[in-house]
Write a protein that holds these residues in place. Structure first.
Motif, short mmCIF file in Angstrom:
data_model
loop_
_atom_site.label_atom_id
_atom_site.label_comp_id
_atom_site.label_asym_id
_atom_site.label_seq_id
_atom_site.Cartn_x
_atom_site.Cartn_y
_atom_site.Cartn_z
N VAL A 4 -19.84 18.65 -33.77
CA VAL A 4 -21.21 19.13 -33.57
C VAL A 4 -21.21 20.57 -33.09
O VAL A 4 -22.06 21.38 -33.51
N ARG A 5 -20.27 20.94 -32.23
CA ARG A 5 -20.24 22.32 -31.72
C ARG A 5 -19.96 23.31 -32.85
O ARG A 5 -20.54 24.39 -32.90
N ARG A 6 -19.06 22.95 -33.76
CA ARG A 6 -18.76 23.84 -34.90
C ARG A 6 -19.97 23.94 -35.83
O ARG A 6 -20.20 24.98 -36.46
N MET A 7 -20.74 22.85 -35.93
CA MET A 7 -21.95 22.91 -36.75
C MET A 7 -22.95 23.93 -36.17
O MET A 7 -23.64 24.62 -36.91
N GLN A 8 -23.00 24.03 -34.85
CA GLN A 8 -23.88 25.01 -34.23
C GLN A 8 -23.37 26.43 -34.47
O GLN A 8 -24.17 27.37 -34.58
N VAL A 9 -22.05 26.60 -34.55
CA VAL A 9 -21.48 27.91 -34.90
C VAL A 9 -21.89 28.28 -36.33
O VAL A 9 -22.30 29.42 -36.61
N GLN A 36 -13.46 28.73 -36.39
CA GLN A 36 -14.32 27.56 -36.23
C GLN A 36 -14.91 27.13 -37.58
O GLN A 36 -14.96 25.94 -37.90
N ILE A 37 -15.34 28.12 -38.37
CA ILE A 37 -15.90 27.80 -39.69
C ILE A 37 -14.82 27.22 -40.60
O ILE A 37 -15.08 26.25 -41.35
N ALA A 38 -13.61 27.77 -40.53
CA ALA A 38 -12.52 27.27 -41.38
C ALA A 38 -12.20 25.81 -41.05
O ALA A 38 -11.99 24.98 -41.95
N VAL A 39 -12.18 25.47 -39.75
CA VAL A 39 -11.90 24.09 -39.34
C VAL A 39 -13.04 23.18 -39.80
O VAL A 39 -12.81 22.06 -40.27
N LEU A 40 -14.29 23.65 -39.68
CA LEU A 40 -15.43 22.84 -40.09
C LEU A 40 -15.41 22.59 -41.60
O LEU A 40 -15.71 21.48 -42.06
N GLU A 41 -15.03 23.61 -42.38
CA GLU A 41 -14.92 23.42 -43.82
C GLU A 41 -13.83 22.41 -44.15
O GLU A 41 -13.99 21.60 -45.08
N LYS A 42 -12.76 22.41 -43.38
CA LYS A 42 -11.70 21.43 -43.59
C LYS A 42 -12.21 20.03 -43.27
O LYS A 42 -11.91 19.06 -43.99
N GLU A 43 -13.00 19.89 -42.19
CA GLU A 43 -13.58 18.59 -41.84
C GLU A 43 -14.57 18.12 -42.91
O GLU A 43 -14.63 16.93 -43.23
N ALA A 44 -15.35 19.08 -43.46
CA ALA A 44 -16.35 18.72 -44.46
C ALA A 44 -15.74 18.48 -45.84
O ALA A 44 -16.31 17.79 -46.67
N GLY A 45 -14.58 19.12 -46.09
CA GLY A 45 -13.94 18.98 -47.40
C GLY A 45 -14.61 19.77 -48.48
O GLY A 45 -14.47 19.44 -49.67
#
Length: 289
Positions: A4-9, A36-45
């Motif tokens: 959730v925190r990365r989504m806010q970023v 943070q965006i790179a990790v979120l993209e990895k989580e989202a695929g």
């Protein structure tokens, strides 16, 4: 699982239009935001941002997560406001269980005072199902010996001592007395007004201290009915003062001494609920009443 925190970023980047501007708004370095965006993209695929001029813009997946991040932000803000109101005692719910004879003289005026001071707090008020504290209740009114302590996650707060009175039929040999010695009732037939439990224990202990065990001729476990049996001449009884709100016309009520039986009314409070201002406010109202 999406963080959730990365989504806010991500939302900050999309709102500002660039990683550098988002980093400045968030107090991060641009490289930290990019990570943070790179990790979120990895989580989202899936890619969430794409280059656009000198900045970035969201992909379809990025727009989707940004919308959800905005909704999450609103819900978190609402939760924080609701929690602040709860901590301040402005909202919430207090669950209270009580026994009938504590209702009119104790619970009703305390609740009226509490509602005037905490109009936004809902009170779930019901008759207790037994003499033990209700596990689901914040506050349960109980009878316990004076000086008793709590346990099993509850604390006992003493509210009031409720003395017993002798209930005698009109024309009884002791009816003209202002105060009756308990021992003078030793040879009388008795009308039992209490069911087994702490209230009956208070009566039996007082009788034992006076040197006798009452001869229970009639058992009814209800104060108004007990007065009816006494009025009919079937025995004498002891009834607590709070149970004498409605008196039978054919009985007399007298103080008792030697000793005076007393039941102590306590509030059994869940220790986890003591941190809530609303619960503390209700306790204060009960004690003041």
């Amino acid at each position: 699982m999406l963080d959730v925190r990365r989504m806010q970023v991500l939302r900050a980047v999309v709102t500002s239009g660039s990683i550098t501007a988002a980093a400045a708004n968030l107090g991060y370095t641009p490289s930290a935001v990019s990570q943070q965006i790179a990790v979120l993209e990895k989580e989202a695929g899936i890619a969430l941002l794409e280059r656009f001029g000198r900045g970035v813009r969201p992909t379809a997946a990025g727009r989707l997560l940004t919308e959800h991040a905005a909704e999450i932000g609103r819900r978190v803000a609402e939760a924080e406001t609701a929690l602040a109101d709860l901590r301040a005692g402005r909202t919430g719910q207090v669950t209270v269980r009580y026994f009938a004879t504590a209702g009119a003289d104790l619970v009703a005026p305390a609740l009226a005072r509490f509602r005037a001071e905490h109009p936004g707090v809902r009170v779930d008020l019901r008759i207790a199902e037994g003499p033990m504290p209700d596990e689901e209740a914040d506050v349960t009114l109980v009878v316990r010996p004076r000086g008793a302590t709590g346990g099993d996650g509850t604390s006992l707060v003493h509210l009031v001592d409720d003395p017993y009175r002798a209930v005698l039929p009109k024309g009884h040999r002791l009816a003209d007395r202002r105060v009756v010695d308990l021992g003078e009732l030793a040879d009388e037939p008795w009308v039992g007004s209490e069911r087994p439990g702490p209230c009956l224990d208070a009566v039996l202990e007082a009788c034992a201290a006076a040197g006798f065990t009452p001869d229970i001729a009639v058992e009814c476990e209800e104060y108004a009915t007990a007065q009816g049996f006494v009025a009919a001449g079937l025995g004498v009884s002891l009834v607590p003062l709070t149970g004498l709100g409605s008196r039978h016309p054919n009985v007399v009520v007298r103080k008792v001494r030697g000793p005076e039986p007393v039941r102590s009314i306590h509030a059994a409070v869940r220790e986890s609920s003591l941190a809530l201002p609303a619960v503390r406010g209700l306790l204060t109202a009960l004690q003041e009443v």
